[in-house]
Design a protein around this motif. Structure first.
Motif, PDB file in Angstrom:
ATOM      1  N   ASP A 640       0.832  -1.209   0.000  1.00  0.00           N
ATOM      2  CA  ASP A 640       0.000   0.000   0.000  1.00  0.00           C
ATOM      3  C   ASP A 640       0.864   1.257   0.000  1.00  0.00           C
ATOM      4  N   LYS A 641       1.998   1.162  -0.677  1.00  0.00           N
ATOM      5  CA  LYS A 641       2.821   2.355  -0.832  1.00  0.00           C
ATOM      6  C   LYS A 641       2.275   3.194  -1.993  1.00  0.00           C
ATOM      7  N   ARG A 642       2.859   4.389  -2.183  1.00  0.00           N
ATOM      8  CA  ARG A 642       2.354   5.282  -3.216  1.00  0.00           C
ATOM      9  C   ARG A 642       2.369   4.615  -4.593  1.00  0.00           C
ATOM     10  N   GLU A 643       3.454   3.920  -4.929  1.00  0.00           N
ATOM     11  CA  GLU A 643       3.527   3.289  -6.247  1.00  0.00           C
ATOM     12  C   GLU A 643       2.493   2.172  -6.393  1.00  0.00           C
ATOM     13  N   VAL A 646      -0.767   3.860  -7.166  1.00  0.00           N
ATOM     14  CA  VAL A 646      -0.811   4.319  -8.555  1.00  0.00           C
ATOM     15  C   VAL A 646      -1.194   3.169  -9.475  1.00  0.00           C
ATOM     16  N   GLU A 647      -0.590   2.004  -9.253  1.00  0.00           N
ATOM     17  CA  GLU A 647      -0.890   0.852 -10.098  1.00  0.00           C
ATOM     18  C   GLU A 647      -2.362   0.464  -9.997  1.00  0.00           C
ATOM     19  N   ARG A 648      -2.871   0.453  -8.759  1.00  0.00           N
ATOM     20  CA  ARG A 648      -4.279   0.073  -8.596  1.00  0.00           C
ATOM     21  C   ARG A 648      -5.202   1.130  -9.193  1.00  0.00           C
ATOM     22  N   LEU A 649      -4.812   2.400  -9.088  1.00  0.00           N
ATOM     23  CA  LEU A 649      -5.603   3.475  -9.691  1.00  0.00           C
ATOM     24  C   LEU A 649      -5.704   3.286 -11.196  1.00  0.00           C
ATOM     25  N   ILE A 650      -4.598   2.959 -11.842  1.00  0.00           N
ATOM     26  CA  ILE A 650      -4.605   2.765 -13.293  1.00  0.00           C
ATOM     27  C   ILE A 650      -5.456   1.555 -13.656  1.00  0.00           C
ATOM     28  N   THR A 679     -11.742   8.825  -6.889  1.00  0.00           N
ATOM     29  CA  THR A 679     -11.776   8.530  -5.457  1.00  0.00           C
ATOM     30  C   THR A 679     -12.758   7.410  -5.166  1.00  0.00           C
ATOM     31  N   THR A 680     -13.933   7.480  -5.773  1.00  0.00           N
ATOM     32  CA  THR A 680     -14.951   6.438  -5.589  1.00  0.00           C
ATOM     33  C   THR A 680     -14.431   5.078  -6.047  1.00  0.00           C
ATOM     34  N   LEU A 681     -13.839   5.033  -7.233  1.00  0.00           N
ATOM     35  CA  LEU A 681     -13.355   3.774  -7.790  1.00  0.00           C
ATOM     36  C   LEU A 681     -12.243   3.167  -6.945  1.00  0.00           C
ATOM     37  N   LEU A 682     -11.298   4.015  -6.548  1.00  0.00           N
ATOM     38  CA  LEU A 682     -10.151   3.499  -5.801  1.00  0.00           C
ATOM     39  C   LEU A 682     -10.579   2.987  -4.432  1.00  0.00           C
ATOM     40  N   ASN A 683     -11.460   3.725  -3.756  1.00  0.00           N
ATOM     41  CA  ASN A 683     -11.893   3.282  -2.431  1.00  0.00           C
ATOM     42  C   ASN A 683     -12.765   2.035  -2.505  1.00  0.00           C
ATOM     43  N   ASP A 704      -5.745  12.458  -0.308  1.00  0.00           N
ATOM     44  CA  ASP A 704      -4.766  11.376  -0.504  1.00  0.00           C
ATOM     45  C   ASP A 704      -4.846  10.825  -1.918  1.00  0.00           C
ATOM     46  N   VAL A 705      -6.082  10.677  -2.428  1.00  0.00           N
ATOM     47  CA  VAL A 705      -6.240  10.214  -3.805  1.00  0.00           C
ATOM     48  C   VAL A 705      -5.670  11.242  -4.773  1.00  0.00           C
ATOM     49  N   SER A 706      -5.831  12.524  -4.446  1.00  0.00           N
ATOM     50  CA  SER A 706      -5.286  13.578  -5.302  1.00  0.00           C
ATOM     51  C   SER A 706      -3.775  13.432  -5.456  1.00  0.00           C
ATOM     52  N   ARG A 707      -3.098  13.056  -4.362  1.00  0.00           N
ATOM     53  CA  ARG A 707      -1.642  12.851  -4.438  1.00  0.00           C
ATOM     54  C   ARG A 707      -1.315  11.650  -5.329  1.00  0.00           C
ATOM     55  N   VAL A 708      -2.129  10.594  -5.215  1.00  0.00           N
ATOM     56  CA  VAL A 708      -1.912   9.413  -6.063  1.00  0.00           C
ATOM     57  C   VAL A 708      -2.116   9.784  -7.531  1.00  0.00           C
ATOM     58  N   VAL A 709      -3.170  10.543  -7.817  1.00  0.00           N
ATOM     59  CA  VAL A 709      -3.447  10.960  -9.192  1.00  0.00           C
ATOM     60  C   VAL A 709      -2.311  11.824  -9.728  1.00  0.00           C
ATOM     61  N   GLN A 710      -1.813  12.732  -8.900  1.00  0.00           N
ATOM     62  CA  GLN A 710      -0.711  13.591  -9.339  1.00  0.00           C
ATOM     63  C   GLN A 710       0.527  12.769  -9.659  1.00  0.00           C
ATOM     64  N   SER A 711       0.789  11.743  -8.855  1.00  0.00           N
ATOM     65  CA  SER A 711       1.930  10.858  -9.138  1.00  0.00           C
ATOM     66  C   SER A 711       1.736  10.145 -10.472  1.00  0.00           C
ATOM     67  N   ALA A 712       0.489   9.725 -10.767  1.00  0.00           N
ATOM     68  CA  ALA A 712       0.205   9.066 -12.042  1.00  0.00           C
ATOM     69  C   ALA A 712       0.405  10.024 -13.212  1.00  0.00           C
ATOM     70  N   VAL A 713       0.053  11.292 -13.023  1.00  0.00           N
ATOM     71  CA  VAL A 713       0.270  12.298 -14.073  1.00  0.00           C
ATOM     72  C   VAL A 713       1.759  12.507 -14.291  1.00  0.00           C
ATOM     73  N   GLU A 714       2.508  12.632 -13.192  1.00  0.00           N
ATOM     74  CA  GLU A 714       3.956  12.846 -13.303  1.00  0.00           C
ATOM     75  C   GLU A 714       4.648  11.651 -13.954  1.00  0.00           C
TER      76      GLU A 714
END
Length: 728
Positions: A640-643, A646-650, A679-683, A704-714
């Motif tokens: 459940d780290k940031r990376e 990101v993978e689960r978000l994608i 946020t809905t999908l990830l949770n 927190d999801v916003s940070r994950v999304v920003q990492s995915a954008v970067e």
């Protein structure tokens, strides 16, 4: 947050829809039209059919007094307006309103062709027979598939009287007393009234002076009344003036004392049994509220000639089919009904439905109490749902289960979704205001509210809370008090109350014998009155006995009187909500959920204070499947780290985009997802996983999801365009 259906847009309570409607209102006003806010049917200001600049001080004060008497608060404005500053103020008060146009002040008359009466086809055929559509006419589609044919009425000649146009062409008229929702508007449930192109074409016709007046053959149909109609009456008629004065000063009895079947002076059951057409019409009113009132008035005065205009007003206050009105409308309707009442036979000996012997000793026959199946077919309307295939509108139902199974958390989550018009467990919701009456566990309400707010998107409105619940058994005015409180909520929010929750039934019926059919019958009758008056769903929370298989605690009268029952119970791998009873519809599949403990603060010793939220226990297409208790839910262990996030978000974004692409026939790179949706999908996905040491994943806050999304954008896994994110 529960996962909405992907094949339809989410109910739009965001700034985009609100901004569109607000801009449309100002746009129409700039074009010289008189505008006011409505919820799509009900005007949110009094005297909406008058220009605000035409009202005298006395007329304005009278309107304010009437509004305060009915709603308990002063109106935001009186009359329709084209003043820009006033419209800005009104849309701050009613951000979710749609702009409606007042016909009389705007010098317009609209032919409202209703789809259910085949109006669009019939009216177009009439035009075709007479040489085609009049040049310059504006035609606006309605949300239900009908059409508005807009003409100019510079001299204000036409009212809402349709005459034979209604009978022959399924078309109503909206004239000096009428209004229509402006084209290009978007309702909170996503229903649209045409496109922005329709809006532009309409305004061009208005500003350019191209709108034609009504053709003579239409005027002839409007001016020719069916045999059952009487001549129109206006406010200057001495009879109408006297009735208006009587409404202003006369005392008004309560609905039950007037129309109750046992204690009322004018029992409605008598009319219902004498006239089956009234019986059906009373329970299934049409969308034309003014026509409903007129029809009801003719039945009332036909059965009871001694009935007064204030008695008629008391009827309209409680009947859901009456809609919004003012004293002038009631006076005109009552005067017309007195001139041409409906025929309702009333036996002289007071025996409403027994054969009566005439002077010659022969037995007369009562009016037939049957109707034909074809009548029902012709007037058929599908069930209107608050929550699709789970909770109908205009209904009374119960959610029951053992104590501490999570019923209060379930209903608060339901209330919060309904208030915001968001799908609940993949079911569509008819959004609106919600009144939550809690009388048990009041100390926990603030904790439940904070837990929900900390872990969900709170935009789109607040649930109204009431902890002073009238006793539904002991207080004969309990229903009236609930209705009055709901009306205050509607005045405050500008939206109709769609759901009232009573938590719990036992706490709201102190003194009643729960095993008595008589006592519970009184309670259920009062709840039914609330549901009917507000056209809303009433949901009571109740306990089961120790043996849940034997159903709800207490009298079988509850089960027999309600329209549906929902059972909340714990099972293997989570809890379920199942439909035990559903009147007039098939039972829906069960819903599986679990209670998730969340931290909501610290106590005086610095220790965590917790409450709970509910979350679905499955993801994707399985959110709303029937539950088999033999299934054992097992959580998948993963990092459940940031990376990892990101993978689960994608993954979940890809699944969502793929489903939407199939449903909407669009390329996947053209389907964007908002931060709220991500946020809905990830949770929802996280409910299936646990950390490597077996601890279930907690839901993520939006930041927190916003940070994950920003990492995915970067990481160039997502791209951003405006407020939406796209797969790369």
């Amino acid at each position: 947050m529960n996962k909405p259906t992907t094949a339809r847009p989410e109910a739009d309570t965001t700034g985009a829809r609100q901004s569109t409607n607000r801009k449309n209102a100002r746009f129409f006003a700039q074009a010289g039209l008189y505008v006011f806010p409505s919820d799509g049917k009900i005007p949110l200001v009094p005297r909406y059919n008058r220009a605000d600049t035409s009202l005298s001080k006395e007329e304005r004060e009278t309107a304010i007094d009437e509004y305060v008497e009915k709603h308990g608060v002063e109106p935001a404005h009186v009359g329709a307006t084209k003043d820009d500053a006033t419209l800005v103020k009104l849309w701050r008060k009613f951000p979710n309103a749609v702009p409606s146009i007042s016909c009389g002040p705007s010098k317009l008359v609209v032919l409202d062709a209703d789809l259910k009466d085949d109006g669009p086809r019939k009216l177009r055929m009439l035009f075709a027979e007479r040489g085609g559509l009049p040049a310059g006419i504006a035609i606006n589609p309605t949300k239900s598939g009908g059409e508005h044919f807009v003409f100019g009425d510079p001299e204000g000649k036409f009212s809402n009287r349709a005459g034979l146009l209604k009978k022959n062409c399924g078309t109503d008229v909206r004239g000096t007393g009428g209004q229509f929702v402006a084209p290009g508007s978007i309702r909170e449930d996503g229903a649209t009234y045409g496109t922005q192109a329709d809006k532009q074409n309409f305004v061009r016709a208005v500003v350019g002076g191209k709108l034609p007046t009504l053709p003579d053959y239409i005027v002839e149909l409007i001016g020719t009344q069916p045999d059952s109609e009487s001549a129109p009456l206006n406010d200057s008629d001495p009879v109408v003036k006297g009735l208006i004065e009587e409404l202003g000063v006369g005392e008004r009895d309560g609905f039950l004392s007037l129309f109750d079947s046992t204690v009322g002076k004018f029992p409605l059951d008598y009319i219902r049994q004498c006239r089956p057409d009234f019986d059906f019409f009373y329970d299934h009113p049409s969308d034309d509220r003014s026509a409903n009132r007129m029809k009801a008035a003719t039945f009332l005065v036909g059965a009871y000639p001694e009935l007064t205009v204030n008695d008629y007003a008391a009827f309209c206050e409680e009947w859901a089919g009456a809609g919004e009105y003012d004293d002038r409308q009631l006076a005109r309707e009552f005067a017309r009904a007195k001139l041409n009442p409906a025929h309702v036979s009333k036996p002289s000996d007071g025996s409403a439905f027994e054969p009566v012997e005439d002077e010659g000793g022969e037995t007369g026959h009562k009016r037939p109490s049957h109707i034909r199946a074809s009548d029902l077919v012709a007037n058929y309307k599908p069930i209107r749902w608050l929550v699709k295939r789970l909770i109908p509108l205009n209904s009374v139902g119960a959610l029951y289960g053992l104590p501490n199974v999570g019923k209060s958390f379930v209903v608060f989550d339901l209330a919060s979704h309904a208030r915001r018009g968001r799908d609940w467990f993949d079911r569509k919701i008819a959004g609106g205001d919600v009144l939550y009456c809690y009388a048990e566990g009041a100390e926990g309400m603030s904790g439940r509210a904070k837990a929900w707010a900390d872990n969900n998107d709170t935009s789109g409105g607040d649930v109204a809370l009431m902890n002073n619940v009238p006793n539904l058994f002991k207080d004969p005015k309990a229903a009236d008090k609930l209705i009055a409180e709901a009306r205050k909520c509607e005045a405050d929010s500008g939206q109709p109350v769609r759901l009232i929750i009573v938590d719990t039934l036992a706490a709201a019926t102190t003194g009643a014998d729960g095993s008595s059919d008589k006592d519970m019958g009184v309670v259920c009758e009062r709840l039914r009155k609330v549901a009917t008056a507000l056209d809303c769903a009433v949901l009571v929370v109740h306990h089961s006995g120790k043996d849940v298989s034997k159903g709800m605690r207490g009298s079988s009268a509850i089960l027999g009187a309600v329209d549906y029952t929902l059972l909340a119970e714990e099972g293997k791998g989570g809890s379920t909500i199942s439909v035990e009873k559903m009147r007039d519809a098939s039972k829906a599949q069960s819903i599986r959920f679990k209670l998730v403990e969340v931290v909501i603060g610290k106590d005086g010793d610095g220790e965590d204070v917790t409450s709970c939220i509910i979350r679905p226990t499955t993801v994707g297409e399985g959110l709303d499947i029937a539950v088999d208790d033999r299934e054992e839910a097992s959580l998948i262990k993963r990092g459940d780290k940031r990376e990892d996030r990101v993978e689960r978000l994608i993954e979940v974004a890809g699944e969502e985009v793929a489903r939407a692409s199939l449903a909407e026939d669009e390329a996947t790179n053209e389907i964007g997802l908002t931060l709220v949706r991500l946020t809905t999908l990830l949770n929802a996905s996280r409910t299936n996983y646990a950390t490597l040491d077996g601890k279930p994943f907690a839901p993520l806050h939006r930041k927190d999801v916003s940070r994950v999304v920003q990492s995915a954008v970067e990481a160039e896994r997502l791209s951003v365009r405006g407020s939406k994110y796209y797969l790369r």
